[in-house]
Design an enzyme around this catalytic site. Sequence first.
Site, PDB file in Angstrom:
ATOM      1  NE  ARG A 255       6.390  -4.993   7.623  1.00 27.21           N
ATOM      2  CZ  ARG A 255       6.479  -4.570   8.947  1.00 27.21           C
ATOM      3  NH1 ARG A 255       6.499  -3.731   9.590  1.00 27.21           N
ATOM      4  NH2 ARG A 255       6.614  -5.909   9.787  1.00 27.21           N
TER       5      ARG A 255
ATOM      6  CE  LYS B  22       3.248  -7.063   7.288  1.00 29.15           C
ATOM      7  NZ  LYS B  22       3.616  -8.357   7.207  1.00 29.15           N
TER       8      LYS B  22
ATOM      9  CG  HIS C 121      10.310  -7.031   2.084  1.00 29.59           C
ATOM     10  ND1 HIS C 121       9.471  -6.153   2.470  1.00 29.59           N
ATOM     11  CD2 HIS C 121      10.296  -8.111   2.859  1.00 29.59           C
ATOM     12  CE1 HIS C 121       9.053  -6.520   3.607  1.00 29.59           C
ATOM     13  NE2 HIS C 121       9.532  -7.652   3.813  1.00 29.59           N
TER      14      HIS C 121
ATOM     15  NE  ARG D  49      10.904  -5.852   7.080  1.00 32.36           N
ATOM     16  CZ  ARG D  49      10.514  -5.386   8.143  1.00 32.36           C
ATOM     17  NH1 ARG D  49      10.929  -3.809   8.517  1.00 32.36           N
ATOM     18  NH2 ARG D  49       9.867  -5.542   9.159  1.00 32.36           N
TER      19      ARG D  49
ATOM     20  CG  HIS E 154       9.848  -8.964  12.578  1.00 36.28           C
ATOM     21  ND1 HIS E 154      11.053  -9.644  12.250  1.00 36.28           N
ATOM     22  CD2 HIS E 154       9.334  -8.652  11.225  1.00 36.28           C
ATOM     23  CE1 HIS E 154      11.472  -9.564  10.881  1.00 36.28           C
ATOM     24  NE2 HIS E 154      10.420  -8.942  10.275  1.00 36.28           N
TER      25      HIS E 154
ATOM     26  CE1 TYR F  95      16.186 -10.689   6.657  1.00 34.09           C
ATOM     27  CE2 TYR F  95      14.822 -10.868   8.891  1.00 34.09           C
ATOM     28  CZ  TYR F  95      15.009 -10.454   7.337  1.00 34.09           C
ATOM     29  OH  TYR F  95      14.024  -9.570   6.834  1.00 34.09           O
TER      30      TYR F  95
END
Length: 299
Positions: A150, A174, A245, A248, A271, A280
């Site tokens: 990110r 995150k 993004h 990514r 994730h 995706y």
Amino acid sequence: MSKLFNNYTHSFFAYLQIEKNSSVHTMKNYRDDLEQFFVFMNEQHIEKLSDVTHQDARLYLTTLHEKKMARASVSRKISSLRGFYRFLMREDIVNENPFLIVHRPKGTKKLPSFFYEEEMEELFETVQETDPLSIRNKALLELMYGTGIRVSECTGLTLEDVDFHLGVILVRGKGGKERYVPFGSFAAEAVQSYVELSRLNLMKNSNHKVLFVNYRGEPLTVRGIRHILTGLIEKASLSGKIHPHMLRHTFATHLLNNGADMRTVQELLGHASLTSTQMYTHVTKEHLQKTYMNHHPRA
């Protein structure tokens, strides 16, 4: 925000920061969502948080729709209030969660934007010059495309986070979660050249360990990276807008197109849920269908 709610919100934000390790962006969203709901409470003459009923929650949902808000925004606001009331119940401030059975609107699924391999080659052609900023931009482009990190994770990288011997970077994602992400020879060569030839030149009188810096030697920001990438796409004469993004998305899409399994891509992207990675598959299915239609004799 009304003084009536200051104590509750102060405790709630402390909970988000300390226990949930929420990001600054998440905290800002919660604050905005709560303040908007408190305005609604004042308009409806609801004095206590414990006085909010399920009917009030549904009325609030209706007012959000009447303001023509995007589904995703409405969904987030309901989710924020549901989480806030969950916290209030845990602290014995209220007895029930009026937002628990309010249905959040499902957002329309947008396929992630990405670059085709030929477009990536065009982008890399724009950073072949040998001035300090071009060397930095090449390293930035190679590392973001080569790792799928990110943009916020990229701005947080330090010199010590890059292990050229093992070919991995330490990424802080995150919620403060850390993960190691490998990078290939192209990224390794570009970043090493940047560190040895360009970064020292750009640092001037600055003294810190942040990896990517601007022309003044200060740490590069998210906005700064967006500005750099916009410049590169204009230089490459590619159509459309670029946002960080997209690199990514491109990283994940190209991995899946070339046979990588979903679990590996999930781990590389950081994730928490496989559901986030599965978006995706829609892109890769489209790629497979296009390849089939273009190459099968009976298509």
